[in-house]
Scaffold this motif. Structure first.
Motif, short mmCIF file in Angstrom:
data_model
loop_
_atom_site.label_atom_id
_atom_site.label_comp_id
_atom_site.label_asym_id
_atom_site.label_seq_id
_atom_site.Cartn_x
_atom_site.Cartn_y
_atom_site.Cartn_z
N THR A 1 0.81 -1.21 0.00
CA THR A 1 0.00 0.00 0.00
C THR A 1 0.85 1.27 0.00
O THR A 1 0.30 2.37 -0.03
CB THR A 1 -0.93 0.01 1.23
OG1 THR A 1 -0.16 -0.18 2.42
CG2 THR A 1 -1.97 -1.08 1.12
N LEU B 1 -2.79 6.31 10.18
CA LEU B 1 -3.66 5.21 10.61
C LEU B 1 -3.07 4.54 11.84
O LEU B 1 -2.79 5.20 12.82
CB LEU B 1 -3.88 4.27 9.43
CG LEU B 1 -4.50 4.96 8.19
CD1 LEU B 1 -4.64 3.99 7.02
CD2 LEU B 1 -5.83 5.60 8.53
N HIS C 1 -1.47 2.33 -4.65
CA HIS C 1 -1.52 1.99 -3.22
C HIS C 1 -2.62 0.98 -2.95
O HIS C 1 -2.72 0.45 -1.84
CB HIS C 1 -1.69 3.25 -2.36
CG HIS C 1 -3.09 3.78 -2.31
ND1 HIS C 1 -3.56 4.69 -3.21
CD2 HIS C 1 -4.10 3.53 -1.46
CE1 HIS C 1 -4.83 4.98 -2.92
NE2 HIS C 1 -5.17 4.30 -1.87
N LYS D 1 -10.84 -3.54 2.94
CA LYS D 1 -9.43 -3.49 3.28
C LYS D 1 -9.21 -4.25 4.59
O LYS D 1 -9.97 -4.05 5.55
CB LYS D 1 -8.95 -2.04 3.40
CG LYS D 1 -9.24 -1.21 2.15
CD LYS D 1 -8.78 0.23 2.27
CE LYS D 1 -9.17 1.02 1.02
NZ LYS D 1 -8.68 2.42 1.05
N SER E 1 -6.51 -5.63 7.64
CA SER E 1 -5.24 -5.54 8.37
C SER E 1 -5.17 -6.67 9.39
O SER E 1 -6.15 -6.96 10.08
CB SER E 1 -5.11 -4.20 9.11
OG SER E 1 -5.12 -3.11 8.21
N HIS F 1 -4.76 -0.60 5.71
CA HIS F 1 -5.58 0.62 5.61
C HIS F 1 -7.05 0.37 5.92
O HIS F 1 -7.94 1.01 5.37
CB HIS F 1 -5.46 1.23 4.21
CG HIS F 1 -4.12 1.79 3.90
ND1 HIS F 1 -3.85 2.49 2.74
CD2 HIS F 1 -2.93 1.74 4.58
CE1 HIS F 1 -2.57 2.86 2.72
NE2 HIS F 1 -2.00 2.40 3.84
N GLY G 1 -10.60 6.96 1.98
CA GLY G 1 -9.29 7.56 1.87
C GLY G 1 -9.18 8.60 0.77
O GLY G 1 -8.09 9.06 0.47
#
Length: 557
Positions: free
Chosen positions: A87, A207, A376, A455, A457, A465, A492
């Motif tokens: 990203t 973030l 990204h 997205k 994580s 993100h 974003g």
């Protein structure tokens, strides 16, 4: 495209030689791991769960075919035959041997690539809009200013040991494709009423465990003052940023604790001091010299519409679907900006094999003026493709296995490496992304859902993100088990927002069903097919989703 000058070549070559000696000393036991760690991090080398990882810088996401072939060579010779685009518009090789790193860096230097400042408490790789130089809505090419910032920030003696890492992004179009408001410094290129070019400046975005949207500190900064102002921001951060707690060391925390008014006052004071000395004011001729490197290719004079492409779409439904989602309008009539999706059903988002890299490099060389971009969003971009040649490009991408027409759809998932690789992760991201893409594989259903960004994580560091996703998923550890927390309503782009946590997490077995519940709730209650997910969420809030996920009692609470 920027090309290395004599200084760049010497700079990179000297660093390779220096690190080769440091690796030799580490392997010989002359350096402990604690002594070696800051040295390897300065060269983009991480120690992950199973192996060393090398992160290679791709400044502002711009590649040539030769560079991509160089990356394919590294993947094939030194890794397991693939790389992972991130990203940050970089690429990571996750299975390398420490003793090979100096040779890898030497090979990368041959194609004008390196790994400097891809880690550590320094100014990281400067990122930019992946449609730069091609987008129809562009005010100016952001790569020009990203390159200026790259040259200024490379081994800047004052900013080599900052309180924490520092990230800068530049966007040059009306639509923000660089996520500038979640960077330490975000720069939006604008023009004044008098036609003067400059920047709207945001500071303090980021973030991680404390997500924040950047604060606007300047409506208009003249382009010649770019470095003066950037240096002022960095000086304030370097002086007042916290070093006692790494979790509170980013500039966003300084902005939060000291306040916008005080931080802005300090920045303006430093800026005025720097400006008065005039050392960092950019002469117009220097900006023009850098801009020459990014001069547009020799586009042909073509009609806006390609009859050849329109006829091909009639007989090839897959091509038609690909064009609808993956071909954007170009600034030059008769050309398109083509997204190469690295998100085939069941694939690892951002992963690409050496063979695929070489195939895409060949396509770029033949059909896109030898230019490529890394987004990204973990895809690749062919920025300058004649519309007449899109059918040929699509056929070549199909042959390489990278012709999925899903840009911006629910299966175009951003995903960090997660617990499959990362020692910081709490949960696996990759298998979840694969399962979601398989659940929503039907392309007709994807089109019915429309624009929707997922997205993922694997931990609170938020490399995926998830905070700025329409549907964000965060992996958490609950008594040794992997659970996943859902956030909704993040963005974003120019309407940047942090997603809301909707409730308790879901187990590995339940999380894909939960995502489908969110999607079905949206489809059932939206005002019509033209209301995107984000607009729907902002209109109705989280209540209908909480009710669907947890029941009426939870929604009322």
């Amino acid at each position: 495209m920027y090309r290395y000058d004599e200084f760049d070549r010497r700079f990179v070559t000297d660093r390779v030689a220096e690190f080769r000696d440091q690796v030799r000393r580490r392997l010989a036991g002359e350096l402990t791991e604690d002594e070696f760690r800051p040295l390897r991090l300065m060269n983009g080398v991480y120690l992950q769960l199973h192996a060393y990882m090398l992160r290679v810088a791709i400044p502002y996401g711009t590649l040539s075919s030769a560079k991509l072939r160089g990356l394919a060579h590294v993947a094939r010779r030194y890794d397991k035959g693939y790389g992972h685009f991130t990203t940050r518009q970089n690429i990571q090789f996750n299975w390398i041997r420490l003793e090979d790193v100096p040779d890898i860096l030497a090979d990368l230097a041959k194609v004008e690539l390196h790994a400097i400042q891809t880690s550590g408490n320094c100014i990281r790789n400067v990122s930019a809009d992946h449609f730069a130089g091609a987008a129809r809505d562009e005010v100016a090419d952001p790569r020009v200013y990203a390159e200026i910032l790259r040259q200024w920030s490379s081994l800047h003696p004052e900013f080599t040991y900052l309180p924490r890492k520092f990230k800068i992004a530049v966007n040059g179009a009306a639509h923000d494709r660089a996520a500038i408001q979640v960077h330490d410094i975000g720069l939006q290129i604008v023009e004044s009423e008098a036609g003067e070019r400059g920047f709207t400046v945001y500071v303090g975005g980021g973030l991680g465990r404390t997500p924040m949207i950047g604060k606007k500190v300047r409506d208009f900064l003249p382009e010649g003052e770019l470095l003066s102002y950037a240096e002022a921001v960095l000086r304030v951060y370097n002086q007042f940023g916290r070093r006692d707690n790494k979790y509170k060391a980013r500039v966003k925390i300084l902005m939060h604790e000291a306040g916008l008014e005080e931080v802005s006052r300090q920045i303006e004071s430093e800026y005025e001091d720097i400006r008065q000395r005039g050392k960092l004011t950019l002469p117009h001729e220097e900006i023009a010299a850098i801009a020459d490197y990014f001069a547009p290719p020799a586009f042909e004079a073509l009609p806006e519409r390609s009859d050849k492409l329109e006829r091909a779409k009639v007989v090839d439904a897959q091509l038609a679907a690909f064009v609808e989602r993956n071909v954007a309008k170009h600034r030059a009539p008769g050309y398109g900006v083509l997204t190469v999706s690295l998100k085939a059903t069941g694939a690892v988002p951002g992963d690409v094999t050496a063979e695929q890299m070489e195939a895409i490099a060949d396509i770029a060389e033949r059909y896109s003026f030898d230019e490529l971009r890394v987004s990204h969003e973990q895809n690749l971009v062919l920025p300058h493709v004649r519309l007449d040649e899109v059918p040929e490009v699509f056929a070549a991408l199909q042959k390489a296995g990278v012709a999925t027409g899903n840009a911006g759809l629910i299966t175009d998932i951003i995903c960090c490496p997660g617990l499959d690789y990362c020692s910081l992760a709490n949960a696996r991201s990759i298998p979840l992304a694969q399962r979601i893409s398989e659940r929503f594989e039907d392309i007709a259903r994807q089109h019915e859902i429309g624009d929707l960004k997922i997205k993922i994580s694997g931990c609170i560091n938020a490399c995926g993100h998830h905070h700025v996703a329409h549907i964000g998923i965060l992996g958490v550890d609950r008594k040794g088990e992997e659970f996943y927390q859902i956030t909704l309503g993040g963005s974003g782009d120019e309407t940047a927002s942090i997603g809301d946590i909707v409730g308790r997490g879901f187990s590995t077995d339940d999380i894909v069903d939960a995502v489908e519940t969110v999607v079905n709730t949206y489809i059932a209650r939206r005002s019509g097919p033209d209301e995107p997910f984000l607009a729907f969420f902002r209109r109705v809030g989280e209540a209908p989703f909480k009710e669907a996920l947890y029941g009426a009692t939870s929604a009322a609470a």
